[in-house]
Design an enzyme around this catalytic site. Sequence first.
Site, short mmCIF file in Angstrom:
data_model
loop_
_atom_site.label_atom_id
_atom_site.label_comp_id
_atom_site.label_asym_id
_atom_site.label_seq_id
_atom_site.Cartn_x
_atom_site.Cartn_y
_atom_site.Cartn_z
CG ASP A 34 -1.93 1.11 1.24
OD1 ASP A 34 -1.75 2.09 0.49
OD2 ASP A 34 -2.91 0.99 2.00
CG HIS A 35 3.19 3.94 -3.23
ND1 HIS A 35 4.18 4.42 -2.39
CD2 HIS A 35 3.73 3.94 -4.47
CE1 HIS A 35 5.27 4.69 -3.09
NE2 HIS A 35 5.03 4.40 -4.37
NE ARG A 36 -4.09 3.94 1.40
CZ ARG A 36 -5.27 3.49 1.85
NH1 ARG A 36 -6.29 4.33 1.96
NH2 ARG A 36 -5.41 2.23 2.19
#
Length: 530
Positions: A502-504
């Site tokens: 999850d790039h967040r």
Amino acid sequence: MTVKKFNLPDVGEGLTEAEIVSWKVKPGDTVAINDVICEIETAKSLVELPSPYAGTVAELLVAEGITVEVGTAIIGISDNAPGDTAPASAPAAPLAEQPAAPPAAATPPAAPAAEQVFEASMYGKLPDDAGTSDGGPAGGPLVGSGPKADAVKRRPRKRPEGAASVPAAAPSAAPAAVETAVERVAEPSAPALPPVAAQQPATASQTSASQTSANQAPGLTGIGATVSGLVNRVLAKPPVRKIARELGIDLADVVPTGARGEVTREDLVSYQSQRDAEVDQADKFWGASKKPQDQRVERIPVKGVRKATAKAMVESAFTAPHVSIFVDVDASRTMEFVKRLKASRDFEGIKVSPLLILSKAVIWAAARNPSVNATWVENADGNGNAEIHVKHYMNLGIAAATPRGLMVPNIKDAQDLSLKELALALNELASTARAGKTQPSQMQGGSLTITNIGALGIDTGTPIINPGEVAIVAFGTIKQKPWVLDGEVIPRWITTLGGSFDHRVVDGDLSARFMADVASILEEPALLLD
């Protein structure tokens, strides 16, 4: 006679509906409290439903295959046994001669205890002997258990008066000793499998096994087969093993349902039927071309586990921005380590595969890169502000393909388990999932997931993150490939790891360091000892 209606309960947190998969009772059957009355499929798993009442089944209110909402009455149970009603042809006795009816107050005191027992069962404490009438092993005893074949009853000897009484030996002592001895005898025809057998297709495993045996010293061939049988044995009676050999079935591929974890004759029949059905369906799949195409479309309802999985994957794919990276790994030392574990007495009878080492590697790497073991929480403070919750525990999820769809049960607090304890937990998780017995609580609270696509011969993939997590690792197949080592091209055991993040929460640098740490353990498992 009073008929009590049993409403469908919420067997998992917040579930709203369930499908009646199969009834285990029929009208007229006598049931006791906690007897399994049916199997239901929820959005998360297949669950056996125990009876909250004792009595006689009066009626089944919902047919198999029907989905009903929680709170719907599904069965009626009367509070009298079938023998309590006098036959219609029996002449009525004079009123004065009829026995006095039992006082009505004798029954109600048992109700609170029944409710307490049922309440306990609904929280996961089902009886261990569900499915067998006497609590014994299903399909008969195992080899070495039960009385001796030549045992006969003898008249007891008369003791002289005053002689000391000698306690009789426990009847299970001799069978237990025999069972221990039998378990140490390997099946002569069982070939010694190479370490990569768990990651290869069946035909490749058999070919590699024969080549490996041929290359061994002639004097050690029998010993190697015996050691292999001891380490990789599957509990089964000799007749079951004989049937498996005749049908060409590897017992390790069969899900055991026996009370003691043994493969039964019924398990083989079910496995063979499924295998035959797959072949038959392949031959008849295209159907008759003379029919219009709109009549050759099969419509499959989406419900249960498949429905829940589809919803979760869509939410994850379109909510969490995925980023994926890959790394090729020389896993030759992992394969050697797995081979040593299989031959170790400490791991006797425990299935060991490279997945065990990868699991330890993921736990180790997550401690060095904590943000991969986290959750993104929207509107955490109620004012629209998000938070990242880093978990200081590892509930390690293992993706498992089942006939009812994909399930991801997890091993709670996996960071506290030793290598042997983790191996046992992986074995139990896999067998429970394949048998469709995974409970909803076992699939909740996961923190990071592994999907072992290498078991199907796939090199790598881009898996979708399990909702509530920020990372998933795909474990590809391990096979020999040319590899440059110290300037020379030599064959080595190579695998490819794929990771989605999850790039967040996890940026490129963190995901790369995490995957590099996992790869370093597969390349050198001795780092786990540091």
